[in-house]
Structure formats: C-alpha cells, structure tokens
Design an enzyme around this catalytic site. Structure first.
Site, short mmCIF file in Angstrom:
data_model
loop_
_atom_site.label_atom_id
_atom_site.label_comp_id
_atom_site.label_asym_id
_atom_site.label_seq_id
_atom_site.Cartn_x
_atom_site.Cartn_y
_atom_site.Cartn_z
N CYS A 49 75.80 56.12 25.76
CA CYS A 49 77.06 56.78 26.07
C CYS A 49 78.01 56.61 24.90
CB CYS A 49 77.73 56.25 27.32
SG CYS A 49 76.73 56.43 28.80
N ARG B 155 74.38 58.80 20.87
CA ARG B 155 74.40 57.69 21.83
C ARG B 155 73.94 58.11 23.23
NH1 ARG B 155 77.31 53.41 19.79
NH2 ARG B 155 77.45 52.53 21.86
N TRP C 175 74.45 58.91 28.58
CA TRP C 175 73.03 58.56 28.77
C TRP C 175 72.97 58.03 30.20
CZ3 TRP C 175 69.96 54.29 29.90
CH2 TRP C 175 68.59 54.44 29.65
N ASN D 139 80.97 53.33 29.53
CA ASN D 139 79.66 53.03 28.96
C ASN D 139 79.23 51.69 29.52
OD1 ASN D 139 77.43 52.57 27.33
ND2 ASN D 139 78.64 52.00 25.54
N GLY D 140 78.07 51.62 30.16
CA GLY D 140 77.60 50.35 30.70
C GLY D 140 77.21 50.50 32.16
N GLU E 169 54.55 50.84 14.22
CA GLU E 169 55.73 51.65 13.93
C GLU E 169 55.35 53.14 13.85
OE1 GLU E 169 58.78 51.30 14.05
OE2 GLU E 169 59.69 52.76 12.72
N LYS F 272 56.97 55.99 16.31
CA LYS F 272 57.65 57.20 15.81
C LYS F 272 57.05 58.44 16.46
CE LYS F 272 60.71 55.96 14.16
NZ LYS F 272 60.90 54.56 14.05
N GLU G 16 58.05 58.71 20.30
CA GLU G 16 59.44 59.06 20.61
C GLU G 16 59.83 60.43 20.09
OE1 GLU G 16 62.56 56.50 19.05
OE2 GLU G 16 61.45 56.14 17.22
N HIS H 7 37.04 45.13 20.46
CA HIS H 7 37.19 44.40 21.72
C HIS H 7 37.63 45.32 22.86
CE1 HIS H 7 36.49 40.65 19.65
NE2 HIS H 7 37.37 41.01 18.74
N LYS I 221 70.49 56.25 20.95
CA LYS I 221 70.38 55.44 19.74
C LYS I 221 70.67 53.97 19.99
CE LYS I 221 70.18 55.00 15.21
NZ LYS I 221 68.82 55.03 14.69
O1 M6R Z 1 69.91 49.02 17.19
P1 M6R Z 1 68.64 48.26 17.31
O2 M6R Z 1 67.97 48.02 16.00
O3 M6R Z 1 68.79 46.96 18.06
O4 M6R Z 1 67.68 49.18 18.17
C1 M6R Z 1 66.43 48.73 18.59
C2 M6R Z 1 65.60 49.86 19.16
O5 M6R Z 1 66.24 50.42 20.27
C3 M6R Z 1 65.35 50.96 18.12
O6 M6R Z 1 64.73 50.46 16.98
C4 M6R Z 1 64.45 52.07 18.73
O7 M6R Z 1 63.18 51.56 19.00
C5 M6R Z 1 64.37 53.28 17.80
N1 M6R Z 1 64.59 54.49 18.55
C6 M6R Z 1 63.04 53.43 17.15
O8 M6R Z 1 62.99 54.53 16.30
#
Ligand code: M6R
Length: 615
Positions: free
Chosen positions: A2, A27, A75, A101-102, A484, A488, A491, A507, A610
C-alpha cells in the site's frame, strides 16, 4: 504494501496526490483512491484495479479543486480488491477520510462495538473502523491530531494512517506503527508519504517518523508527538536521490532500466569504502571492531531475493573469516527459538528496509542480546533505524517489483562485510583483500559486457514463451543464483520454475526431466575448485541423456561444456566467489523477456507488492 500520500499547500492537492501515487504504485495496485477537502466538504473517488482506472473515473467525474488531500494505492489484505474496499474510507457523515497501510488486528472487536453504537460499515476492510472511530472521537475533542492519538491507543497491529477532516481543512494527520511514513517539508506546503519518491519532485527536505508517533502537517508547520501527546524527537534529512531516478527514462519498463543501471549501482556501492592503501573502511558500521572480533557466529535473515544474497554471503563469510554463518528465511527465524547471544552477529538484508518478516526477526535477535547489522537500500527505513549498525547499498530507488540492481548491490555489501570481518579478525591477508577489492572494482565493467551480449538470451526467452516449466541448477555459489533465476521467472512470467542444487537432482528432482524440458545450468568456473566444475558437467550430461534442453551459463573459455549445451550463454571470467555478480544478469534478462512476450506487466506482476509490510 500500500502506498499513501497526503498533501497540504498551494497546489491542487488532487494533482500532487495522483502524481505521488504514480510513484508509489509499485507498493500495491489492487485499487486506488483519493479524497480532497474543498468548498467546506469532502470529495472522494476510488476504483478497483490500477491507478489508471481511477484516473479514468476522475476524467468522467472530476472532483472540485482543493488544497488538502490524501490518496492510496492498495495491496489487499482485508477484503477483495473492489471499489467498496478501496481506500479512502469515510465515516457515515462523510466528514473524515482515512487511508491505511498495514493490518489492524483487533478490527473485528472494534467493528462489533461500532455496529452496536449504530455505525453502518460498508466495506470488508479493517480500515473503515478507523474512519468511524476518528469521526466519533473528533466530535468530542474537536482536534484531528488528538483524535488520531486517542484512536491509535486502541489499535493493535501494524499501521500507517493518514487522515483529513472537513472541519480542519488545512490539516493532514498521520500516524505510524511499524509501517513506513515520511514527511516532506516544502515552501508553504507539506507532504506525507510511504516513501520519499512520492514528493521528491517538490522537495528534498524530509523528516523521518519514529515508531508510535502522530504527525500533524500544515502548510508551514509540522508537529510530531507520541501517542500520548508528548513532543517527539525527529530526524530531518536531505533526500539525495535524483528525481529522474524514479522515472523510466526512455526504457519500456523500470525493470529494464534497473537492469541497465547495475554497473553504476555496483560502483556507487563500492564508493568511499576503500582507503588509499586498499583497505576497507566501513566507517558507517557503528559496531566496534572488538565486537566483530569476538563474534562467534553470524546469522543472516532475509526474504526473497535478499535471502538469495544471504545464501551467497554464507560462502564468502565462511571462506574469508572462518566464522560459522547460518542463513535463515526471516519469516521462519523467530518461531524456532534460535540460539543467539551477545557474540552472535545478526545481519538483516532488506532492500526496502521495511519487510515485516525481516523487521520482526531483527527485533527478536536484539531482544536475545545479539548485535544486528542491517544491509539496506533505503535511508532511514525501519530496519536500518532499529539495527545497531547499517551498511547502505547505493542502488538508488528500485521501482520494479522484481529486484535486480538491489540484488547485485547486496552482493557487493556482503562481500565488503565478509572482507571487513576478515580484516579486523586477521583471517584474511591484506593482499588478498586488496585483490578482491580490485576484482570488485572491475566487476561493473563485466556486468556491462554481459548486458551488451543479451540479444541471444532474449531470443531464447521468446522461443520458450509456451513452456510450462523451467528448471534451474547450480552448485556452490551458483546454487543461490539458480534459486534467484527461478524466483524471477515465477514472479514475472508466472511459470512453474524451480531451482535445485545440481547434486540434489539424483535424489528426486531428476524424475521431472522429460524430452524438451528447458533446464538452465549455472556452471562454476573451471579454474579454482575445478572438481565442482567437473561434477556439474556430469550433471548436464545426465539431464541431457534424459531429453532436457540444456541452457548453460558458463565462463568464457570453458570449452568442456560446449558439447552438452543446447544453448550457451557466456559470462566473463570472474573469481569463483564473485561469479553470481555476472551469472545472475542473463537470468534477469531471460525472465523479463519471457514476461514481456507472455503479455505480463513486468513492473507490477500480479498479486505482488514491492515492499511487504505484513507478516
Ligand atoms: O525489501 P526486501 O529486500 O526486504 O524485500 C524482500 C523480498 O520481498 C523481495 O526480494 C522479493 O522477493 C522480490 N520481489 C524479488 O524480486
């Protein structure tokens, strides 16, 4: 999660708020809404979906012009992403508007209590209760800031609230517990926002709010108190981010821009951290060297991409310092009652500095007496504020939800930290430190070279547009890179993607291999630990024998992989521990292109936000 904006000043509040929301849309983008005080009353509009839907609504049904307003981009937590659940929420008389927000954890009890007193609540949200409580409390105290203080004392959970009341047309009031809120101070105008990006085009003067504080902003005054009304100490600071950093600057997406910015972000993160003799000077670390010397264990907590940086950090820290290093998902950490003491150094990695899971993990660590060092990209965010020390990455604002340049700078920061620990503890020779620092200083150019050769990777991604699954394999530091790469792809392209340690394949996961399945393999350097290289070459042969379509990321000059690679992606020769700095980049480009060709929104993938400020 948010985005919130509040404004009071000489400009059209609606224009300022909408422009701010555009900058905060990363956000959350389930709905958006605004409220403006004008002509002695309140005018509001809100719409499910992205901000563009709200803009269309405002074009067809314009709001009156006013100088005070608030806005929100959501969000969803409580209640589906509908028009009714969109913020702002108003009381029954339409005199108070509030954005949030929260999560207000005791909202069910508050809602029942309000219903008993005859309030009619129209949404499924926790936030609407606050609008009603504020209206009721204001009617007895006649002061919005005081009403906010009284209401906040009744709320449980995490919240940032921003509210306006039609009876106080020159005032915006905010409150903060756990979730972020910053004040922007301009000439005859003031701003409240979840992030400075919302107001940097108007002012660079910001005030950081602390935990459990209420702020009242007027055109020419900012008053901050705690929830009991006692004046609070605040920290004013200058925002040095360039406003253009929060613009796409000609790129099709923020993600593409941020991928391209990586060489500079890496260089900026190294800047000023190496003295003339080639030694590390991490002056900003407020943890004395004696404490670092005596640390018996390092524990790193983080989420998502930052967790992958933490996994790579483990290899570097244990190699250069010989201190045992544990890495844990922040969301799991405090629930298993970890063993911590004053000789444990806990490192919390977070780009945003606001991730609630990481914040709760660091609070738990400090309660157990451990020292906490934050690695963060956001000046003044909650995680660096609440840590004993902070090492800032200098990636600049990262707007795309998928993390790219922040990851590379987190790697730089963990390498610096590992080397610094080695330096103060005497476990790493000075000439080794200087050699690694020289390699790090050159690595921005290597990233640049990788970026220049990405067209075949984009072409490959386009050819896989209809694939259902992609697997990623790696060994040693290549394993977190594989994780990683898979994250990517999930998401951004909404594809089933999984990362494995290549040695684990036999395994179980090897059963997934079938004809034509794309498998990306991150190959370690054939130099140095060549046994690792030889083993992964065998793994490539094993999956190829079972029909996999192999996509091999290997160093320039590594000829051993050539016969087994259906697609070969070359990266420059780098020292073994630093290889993730170059091998991650093709995976970012790959996922970005696949998302684009599948018609997905690269910067705002579905269901995500984000900054994840709920647990
Ligand atoms: O702001 P932060 O680094 O704490 O965020 C952690 C994760 O939410 C963030 O890295 C998320 O996994 C990304 N969307 C990955 O691309």
């Amino acid at each position: 999660m948010c985005g919130i904006v509040g404004y009071v000043g000489g400009q059209s509040a609606l224009d300022v708020v909408i422009a701010g929301l555009k900058r905060l849309e990363y956000r959350g983008y389930d709905s958006a809404g605004v409220a403006v005080l004008a002509d002695g009353g309140m005018a509001a509009a809100k719409k499910a979906g992205k901000l563009v839907n709200l803009e269309k609504e405002l074009d067809s049904r314009p709001l009156p012009t006013g100088a005070t307003g608030i806005g929100h981009t959501r969000w969803a937590t409580h209640g589906a992403p509908t028009d009714a659940n969109a913020h702002p929420h108003l009381d029954n008389a339409g005199r108070v508007a509030v954005v949030h927000n929260g999560i207000i954890e005791n909202f069910a009890a508050l809602r029942a209590e309000l219903a008993e007193r005859g309030h009619a609540l129209e949404s499924e949200t926790d936030t609407e209760t606050v609008a009603h409580l504020l209206a009721e409390t204001f009617s007895s105290c006649g002061d919005l800031a005081e009403a906010m203080r009284l209401v906040c004392r009744r709320l449980e959970g995490a919240f940032t609230l921003v509210a306006v009341h039609a009876d106080e047309p020159d005032v915006v009031v905010g409150a903060r517990r756990n979730s972020p809120l910053v004040v922007g101070v301009g000439e005859g105008e003031a701003f409240l926002a979840s992030d400075v990006a919302a107001f940097i085009e108007h002012t660079r003067s910001a005030i950081e709010l602390g935990q459990d504080q209420v702020v009242e902003v007027r055109r020419d005054a900012v008053t901050v108190t705690d929830f009991d009304g006692a004046p609070a100490e605040v920290r004013a600071y200058h925002v040095d981010w360039d406003a253009s950093a929060a613009e796409k600057g000609g790129y099709a997406s923020f993600m593409l821009k941020e991928i391209a910015e990586q060489p500079k972000a890496v260089a900026d993160t190294l800047l000023g951290r190496i003295d003339a003799g080639g030694f590390l000077t991490l002056d900003e670390l407020r943890i004395p060297d004696e404490v670092l010397r005596e640390a018996r264990k390092v524990v790193i907590v983080a989420c998502g991409t930052a967790f992958h940086a933490a996994l790579i950090a483990k290899y570097a820290i244990e190699h250069w310092t010989r201190i045992p290093c544990e890495v844990e998902l922040a969301s799991e950490f405090r629930y298993r009652d970890p063993i911590l003491d004053a000789q444990t150094l806990v490192v919390a990695i977070s780009q945003s500095g606001e991730t609630m899971d990481t914040l709760m993990a660091l609070r738990h660590a400090r309660e157990q007496g451990a020292k906490v060092l934050a690695i963060s990209n956001t000046n003044g965010a909650t995680i660096p504020r609440e840590s004993d020390a902070v090492l800032y990455t200098h990636a600049g604002p990262e707007v795309a939800v998928a993390s790219t340049k922040a990851f590379l700078t987190q790697l730089v920061a963990v390498y610096l930290l590992a080397l610094y620990l080695g330096q103060v503890r005497g476990t790493t020779w000075g000439d080794e430190i200087r050699a690694v620092v020289r390699d790090l200083a050159r690595i921005g150019e290597d990233v640049e070279r990788v970026l220049e050769t990405m067209e075949p990777v984009r072409e490959l991604a386009r050819s896989l547009a209809d694939a259902n699954t992609v697997l990623f394999l790696g060994r040693h530091v290549g394993f977190p890179v594989a994780l990683e790469g898979a994250l990517k792809l999930k998401e951004l392209a909404y594809m089933h993607a999984e990362g494995f340690a290549a040695g684990e394949l036999k395994h179980g996961p090897i059963a997934l291999i079938e004809k034509g399945l794309p498998v990306v393999v991150v190959v370690p350097s054939p130099r140095g630990r060549s046994v690792l290289h030889d083993k992964i070459v065998s793994n490539i042969q094993e999956i190829r024998a079972r029909g996999a379509r192999t996509i091999v990321i290997a160093e320039e000059g590594d000829e051993a992989v050539v016969p087994y690679a259906d697609h070969l992606i070359r990266v420059p020769v780098t020292p073994v521990l630093l290889q993730p700095m170059v091998s991650t980049v093709p995976l970012q480009v790959f996922a970005c292109e696949l998302a684009t060709v599948r018609g997905n929104d690269v910067d705002q993938p579905r269901n995500l936000a984000k900054s994840v400020t709920v647990e």
